[in-house]
Design a protein around this motif. Structure first.
Motif, PDB file in Angstrom:
ATOM      1  N   VAL A   5     -13.063   9.007  56.412  1.00 51.26           N
ATOM      2  CA  VAL A   5     -11.735   8.524  56.053  1.00 51.26           C
ATOM      3  C   VAL A   5     -11.352   7.449  57.068  1.00 51.26           C
ATOM      4  CG1 VAL A   5      -9.345   9.143  55.608  1.00 51.26           C
ATOM      5  CG2 VAL A   5     -11.137  10.764  55.044  1.00 51.26           C
ATOM      6  N   ASP A   6     -10.894   7.862  58.230  1.00 50.59           N
ATOM      7  CA  ASP A   6     -10.540   6.898  59.274  1.00 50.59           C
ATOM      8  C   ASP A   6     -11.550   6.884  60.410  1.00 50.59           C
ATOM      9  OD1 ASP A   6      -8.173   6.113  58.006  1.00 50.59           O
ATOM     10  OD2 ASP A   6      -7.114   7.850  58.783  1.00 50.59           O
ATOM     11  N   ILE A   7     -12.701   7.540  60.211  1.00 54.09           N
ATOM     12  CA  ILE A   7     -13.674   7.668  61.294  1.00 54.09           C
ATOM     13  C   ILE A   7     -14.164   6.306  61.783  1.00 54.09           C
ATOM     14  CG2 ILE A   7     -15.666   7.871  59.755  1.00 54.09           C
ATOM     15  CD1 ILE A   7     -15.126   9.849  62.988  1.00 54.09           C
ATOM     16  N   TYR A   8     -14.207   5.310  60.870  1.00 55.25           N
ATOM     17  CA  TYR A   8     -14.683   3.984  61.266  1.00 55.25           C
ATOM     18  C   TYR A   8     -13.687   3.272  62.187  1.00 55.25           C
ATOM     19  CZ  TYR A   8     -18.366   4.427  57.768  1.00 55.25           C
ATOM     20  OH  TYR A   8     -19.456   4.849  57.047  1.00 55.25           O
ATOM     21  N   ASN A   9     -12.466   3.767  62.251  1.00 53.21           N
ATOM     22  CA  ASN A   9     -11.468   3.167  63.135  1.00 53.21           C
ATOM     23  C   ASN A   9     -11.484   3.773  64.534  1.00 53.21           C
ATOM     24  OD1 ASN A   9     -10.525   1.409  61.191  1.00 53.21           O
ATOM     25  ND2 ASN A   9      -8.884   2.757  60.494  1.00 53.21           N
ATOM     26  N   ASN A  10     -12.277   4.818  64.737  1.00 50.33           N
ATOM     27  CA  ASN A  10     -12.326   5.441  66.062  1.00 50.33           C
ATOM     28  C   ASN A  10     -12.928   4.483  67.087  1.00 50.33           C
ATOM     29  OD1 ASN A  10     -11.277   7.725  64.927  1.00 50.33           O
ATOM     30  ND2 ASN A  10     -13.184   8.906  64.991  1.00 50.33           N
ATOM     31  N   ILE A  11     -12.324   4.466  68.265  1.00 49.28           N
ATOM     32  CA  ILE A  11     -12.843   3.604  69.333  1.00 49.28           C
ATOM     33  C   ILE A  11     -14.247   4.032  69.720  1.00 49.28           C
ATOM     34  CG2 ILE A  11     -12.545   2.913  71.740  1.00 49.28           C
ATOM     35  CD1 ILE A  11     -10.636   1.546  69.812  1.00 49.28           C
ATOM     36  N   GLU A  12     -14.466   5.317  69.888  1.00 48.88           N
ATOM     37  CA  GLU A  12     -15.789   5.829  70.213  1.00 48.88           C
ATOM     38  C   GLU A  12     -16.454   6.267  68.908  1.00 48.88           C
ATOM     39  OE1 GLU A  12     -15.636   8.837  73.150  1.00 48.88           O
ATOM     40  OE2 GLU A  12     -14.742   7.546  74.677  1.00 48.88           O
ATOM     41  N   ARG A  13     -17.390   5.488  68.450  1.00 54.29           N
ATOM     42  CA  ARG A  13     -18.085   5.786  67.211  1.00 54.29           C
ATOM     43  C   ARG A  13     -19.537   5.346  67.344  1.00 54.29           C
ATOM     44  NH1 ARG A  13     -16.251   0.847  63.082  1.00 54.29           N
ATOM     45  NH2 ARG A  13     -17.219  -0.799  64.330  1.00 54.29           N
ATOM     46  N   PHE A  14     -20.406   6.048  66.694  1.00 57.52           N
ATOM     47  CA  PHE A  14     -21.816   5.687  66.632  1.00 57.52           C
ATOM     48  C   PHE A  14     -22.215   5.691  65.159  1.00 57.52           C
ATOM     49  CE2 PHE A  14     -21.075   7.667  70.731  1.00 57.52           C
ATOM     50  CZ  PHE A  14     -21.634   6.742  71.603  1.00 57.52           C
ATOM     51  N   LEU A  15     -22.844   4.595  64.732  1.00 59.11           N
ATOM     52  CA  LEU A  15     -23.132   4.404  63.319  1.00 59.11           C
ATOM     53  C   LEU A  15     -24.628   4.242  63.086  1.00 59.11           C
ATOM     54  CD1 LEU A  15     -20.341   1.789  62.476  1.00 59.11           C
ATOM     55  CD2 LEU A  15     -20.191   4.284  62.338  1.00 59.11           C
ATOM     56  N   GLU A  16     -25.080   4.735  61.974  1.00 54.90           N
ATOM     57  CA  GLU A  16     -26.463   4.509  61.559  1.00 54.90           C
ATOM     58  C   GLU A  16     -26.469   3.859  60.185  1.00 54.90           C
ATOM     59  OE1 GLU A  16     -28.759   8.061  61.017  1.00 54.90           O
ATOM     60  OE2 GLU A  16     -27.053   9.224  60.297  1.00 54.90           O
ATOM     61  N   ILE A 388     -13.221  -8.193  64.043  1.00 58.32           N
ATOM     62  CA  ILE A 388     -12.844  -6.792  64.137  1.00 58.32           C
ATOM     63  C   ILE A 388     -14.096  -5.940  64.364  1.00 58.32           C
ATOM     64  CG2 ILE A 388     -10.840  -7.158  62.645  1.00 58.32           C
ATOM     65  CD1 ILE A 388     -12.377  -5.731  60.399  1.00 58.32           C
ATOM     66  N   ARG A 389     -13.875  -4.670  64.620  1.00 61.05           N
ATOM     67  CA  ARG A 389     -14.987  -3.765  64.854  1.00 61.05           C
ATOM     68  C   ARG A 389     -15.705  -3.435  63.545  1.00 61.05           C
ATOM     69  NH1 ARG A 389     -13.245   0.915  66.397  1.00 61.05           N
ATOM     70  NH2 ARG A 389     -15.041   1.499  67.670  1.00 61.05           N
ATOM     71  N   GLY A 390     -15.001  -3.554  62.447  1.00 63.46           N
ATOM     72  CA  GLY A 390     -15.622  -3.397  61.135  1.00 63.46           C
ATOM     73  C   GLY A 390     -15.382  -2.030  60.529  1.00 63.46           C
ATOM     74  N   ASN A 391     -14.982  -2.048  59.263  1.00 62.11           N
ATOM     75  CA  ASN A 391     -14.777  -0.802  58.526  1.00 62.11           C
ATOM     76  C   ASN A 391     -15.408  -0.950  57.140  1.00 62.11           C
ATOM     77  OD1 ASN A 391     -13.820   1.427  57.056  1.00 62.11           O
ATOM     78  ND2 ASN A 391     -11.963   1.544  58.306  1.00 62.11           N
TER      79      ASN A 391
END
Length: 441
Positions: A5-16, A388-391
């Motif tokens: 939901v809003d997880i992509y807006n978290n400052i600390e995030r790791f994506l695959e 932006i950080r990207g969502n």
């Protein structure tokens, strides 16, 4: 599986990220950072930057950089298990999701689009292979729809529906496009037709993240805005304003089509017609677009015209030769043509914004488009560019409010362009079209 939901807006995030390449019905490859994926770059545009603020339909583009271990992605390498399969048209599906700690329930993969190979660059000396993909719009532009007949008094929505039915591609078409076209016809290539129809209807045409073609009005804006801030997304903003405008006025030419007098639209001499039923197909008509077929003349007593199917530019003619032998005939078709009648709003100058559009067919409609264009060229910041950080949940056409204390900024706009760059982490650039332009402010 749980959803983002809003997880992509978290400052600390790791994506695959993963890309699934469909080499054939039985051979697929899933590439990630754990095997071959070096990086990816995705460009999405609601319309090309050459024709702001709307129109100019385009195709989204994906670039994958893959680690070319043992030349596995070199098309000329006969030892590769994919030899003979690395070619144009191969499908790829792109996905992304947040990484979770071991033992934690994983997130669903979020789609970023479906694409098809348009270029494959690799050689035996390269450590990486570069593969370029485009969405389905790329191939759509190559299709010819000039054999569509003229339609009278149909809505923009209905015309879009007829076009995509002819293209044999499903599309999700905005049901608010109710402006009526007195004459709906095709007189250009597919890309030009969609570009002019987009501008006429104040719409964008693009592929979304699940590969569906969307025609979305940017004039009827009812979606609540998505808020991005310094705390969740914004890295930097290009807020340079200027009092020196690129254009000093609008020169809009709209179209009031009219029917011509009856005239020759086809004249063929010495047509050889075999015994029985024969057809002459895809015959180009003179002076197209054809509006109405009025009469046919065939100077032979034993041969007659069985049927004629005529569109705006071509005709298919079926003959019935009742004689015993092949005959030679002269054929004439009579009909009326559609003649474009341009009317101008505004004045042309060396620095005017010049638009000509077949699908703006009334003074009232033309004035509406003129006012939108005027609002655009008079706006000191018609578009806002943000890093932006990207969502990945952001789709073209989304309404976004950018609020930044750092840049003393609060700006609401329509998302008309975004990029996603992934190399283990994600970053993005977006372009917003000022929502006040579409409101006529």
């Amino acid at each position: 599986m749980k959803t983002t939901v809003d997880i992509y807006n978290n400052i600390e995030r790791f994506l695959e990220q993963k890309a699934v390449i469909f080499f054939s019905k039985t051979k697929q490859l899933e590439v990630t950072k754990d095997n071959y994926l070096v990086s990816s770059f995705l460009l999405e545009e609601a319309h090309g930057a050459d024709n702001l603020p709307f129109g100019s339909v385009t195709s989204n583009e994906l670039t994958l950089q893959l680690y070319n271990e043992n030349d596995v992605f070199t098309p000329t390498n006969k030892k590769s298990i994919y030899y003979g399969l690395m070619k144009k048209g191969i499908k790829v599906e792109l996905y992304i999701r947040p990484v979770v700690d071991e033992g934690t329930e994983e997130y669903d993969w979020d789609p970023l689009g479906t694409f098809y190979v348009t270029d494959w660059k690799a050689s035996i000396t390269n450590t990486t292979a570069t593969i370029i993909f485009n969405d389905i719009m790329y191939e759509l532009f190559k299709k010819d729809i000039k054999d569509m007949p003229v339609q009278l008094n149909i809505t923009q929505q209905a015309f879009y529906e007829r076009i995509f039915k002819k293209l044999d591609i499903p599309a999700n078409i905005d049901n608010t496009l109710k402006e009526v076209l007195t004459y709906a016809y095709v007189d250009k290539n597919t890309k030009e037709v969609l570009t002019e129809l987009n501008m006429s209807s104040l719409s964008d045409c693009f592929c979304n993240h699940v590969g569906e073609i969307i025609i979305k009005s940017i004039n009827n804006i009812n979606d609540p805005p998505i808020l991005i801030t310094d705390e969740n997304q914004i890295i930097s903003a290009n807020i340079e304003q200027s009092l020196t405008y690129d254009y000093d006025g609008i020169n809009l030419k709209y179209n009031l089509p009219q029917e011509s007098q009856i005239q020759n639209i086809l004249e063929l001499k010495g047509v050889s017609i075999a015994r029985g039923i024969t057809s002459l197909n895809n015959v180009t008509l003179t002076g197209a677009p054809l509006f109405k077929l009025c009469a046919s003349i065939l100077n032979n007593e034993v041969c007659e015209i069985d049927s004629i199917e005529a569109s705006t530019h071509i005709a298919n003619i079926t003959f019935n030769n009742k004689g015993d032998d092949t005959v030679i005939c002269d054929l004439t078709l009579l009909g009326t043509l559609l003649q474009n009648n341009e009317v101008t709003i505004g004045l042309e100058s060396p620095t005017s914004y010049n638009i000509t559009n077949l699908y703006i067919q009334s003074k009232k409609h033309a004035q509406k488009i003129y006012d939108k264009l005027k609002a655009y060229i008079s706006n000191m910041l018609p578009v806002l560019e943000l890093e932006i950080r990207g969502n990945p949940k952001f789709e073209l056409g989304s309404i976004i409010t950018a609020k930044s204390n750092k840049y003393k900024l609060e700006y609401t706009g329509i998302l008309i362009k975004q990029t996603f760059e992934y190399d283990g982490s994600l970053k993005s650039n977006i372009t917003l079209l000022d929502i006040n332009i579409m409101k006529g402010a």
